[in-house]
Design an enzyme around this catalytic site. Structure first.
Site, PDB file in Angstrom:
ATOM      1  N   HIS A  68      10.042  33.808 -12.998  1.00 38.58           N
ATOM      2  CA  HIS A  68      10.663  33.282 -14.217  1.00 38.58           C
ATOM      3  C   HIS A  68      10.219  31.831 -14.390  1.00 38.58           C
ATOM      4  O   HIS A  68      10.563  30.975 -13.573  1.00 38.58           O
ATOM      5  CB  HIS A  68      12.185  33.329 -14.095  1.00 38.58           C
ATOM      6  CG  HIS A  68      12.733  34.712 -14.011  1.00 38.58           C
ATOM      7  ND1 HIS A  68      13.983  34.986 -13.510  1.00 38.58           N
ATOM      8  CD2 HIS A  68      12.211  35.910 -14.360  1.00 38.58           C
ATOM      9  CE1 HIS A  68      14.204  36.288 -13.565  1.00 38.58           C
ATOM     10  NE2 HIS A  68      13.139  36.863 -14.068  1.00 38.58           N
ATOM     11  N   ASP A  77      17.840  40.010 -12.209  1.00 35.02           N
ATOM     12  CA  ASP A  77      16.606  40.656 -12.642  1.00 35.02           C
ATOM     13  C   ASP A  77      15.847  41.172 -11.415  1.00 35.02           C
ATOM     14  O   ASP A  77      15.743  40.495 -10.405  1.00 35.02           O
ATOM     15  CB  ASP A  77      15.748  39.654 -13.419  1.00 35.02           C
ATOM     16  CG  ASP A  77      14.564  40.301 -14.106  1.00 35.02           C
ATOM     17  OD1 ASP A  77      14.615  41.522 -14.365  1.00 35.02           O
ATOM     18  OD2 ASP A  77      13.594  39.580 -14.404  1.00 35.02           O
ATOM     19  N   SER A 118      12.407  34.247  -8.698  1.00 33.17           N
ATOM     20  CA  SER A 118      12.835  33.269  -9.704  1.00 33.17           C
ATOM     21  C   SER A 118      12.961  31.918  -9.004  1.00 33.17           C
ATOM     22  O   SER A 118      11.975  31.419  -8.465  1.00 33.17           O
ATOM     23  CB  SER A 118      14.150  33.729 -10.347  1.00 33.17           C
ATOM     24  OG  SER A 118      14.573  32.808 -11.329  1.00 33.17           O
TER      25      SER A 118
END
Length: 204
Positions: free
Chosen positions: A52, A145, A25
């Protein structure tokens, strides 16, 4: 499986790998460029990257990687079969899964960990498809995540890699993984880049 060829990775015998999945991310673009920059055009594994990114940035990452890497890079497409030596990027705004026939599937299900695409969904589906023949790497990032997905890869017998939190631009994602499992390797990006070349080793 008895009589099956094995590879030796840093002193440990294991099944030959058939795919590599990577999640990141915040700070992930720079981390991916550093990690994949020395992979050669004859690299044997398909590499599936999920970062992301905002919906509007769908094609930028694939284009950037295609310009900077020796391997071809492209966005993953629905129903597309994975090919060796290609770097695939998850498109923005869709969850990316890998089916048991080694093809991609895109969906618009609800976000997980406020993210769509979700690293967990990619990793869990890849673990189902590849089992012990999968390697998963979790890099820098600002939420949790990917931790559950990496645990699923470990549970299926796959190889698990986590960027050392001290080496990550944002350590939240690696720390979440380390709170959930003991991966096979905790590495700096430089050390992980060396290991990725070893993952490509053919069976003995």
């Amino acid at each position: 499986m008895s009589g099956e060829q094995r590879i030796v990775l840093r002193g440990h015998s294991r099944a030959p790998l058939e795919a590599l999945v990577i999640g990141a991310s915040a700070g992930g673009v720079e981390a991916l460029l550093q990690l994949l920059s020395e992979l050669q055009p004859d690299y044997r594994l398909p590499v599936v990257c999920l970062l992301h990114v905002p919906d509007r940035n769908d094609s930028l990452l694939a284009d950037l990687l295609a310009r900077r890497l020796a391997l071809p890079a492209k966005e993953a497409e629905d129903k597309e079969r994975l090919r060796a030596g290609v770097v695939y990027v998850a498109p923005a705004g869709y969850h990316l899964s890998i089916e048991n026939d080694r093809s991609f599937s895109l969906s618009r299900e609800e976000p997980r960990h406020f993210s769509r695409p979700s690293i967990d969904i990619l990793f869990e589906s890849a673990a189902d498809a590849y089992g012990e023949r999968l390697a998963g790497a979790l890099l820098t990032g600002a939420n949790e995540d990917g931790a559950a997905g990496l645990l699923a890869i470990q549970g299926a017998g796959g190889l698990t890699l986590v960027q050392a939190p001290s080496d990550a631009l944002v350590p939240t994602m690696p720390e979440a993984a380390l709170a959930l499992l003991q991966p096979d390797f905790i590495l700096t990006l430089d050390a992980m880049r060396t290991l990725l070349a070893e993952l490509d080793a053919p069976p003995c």
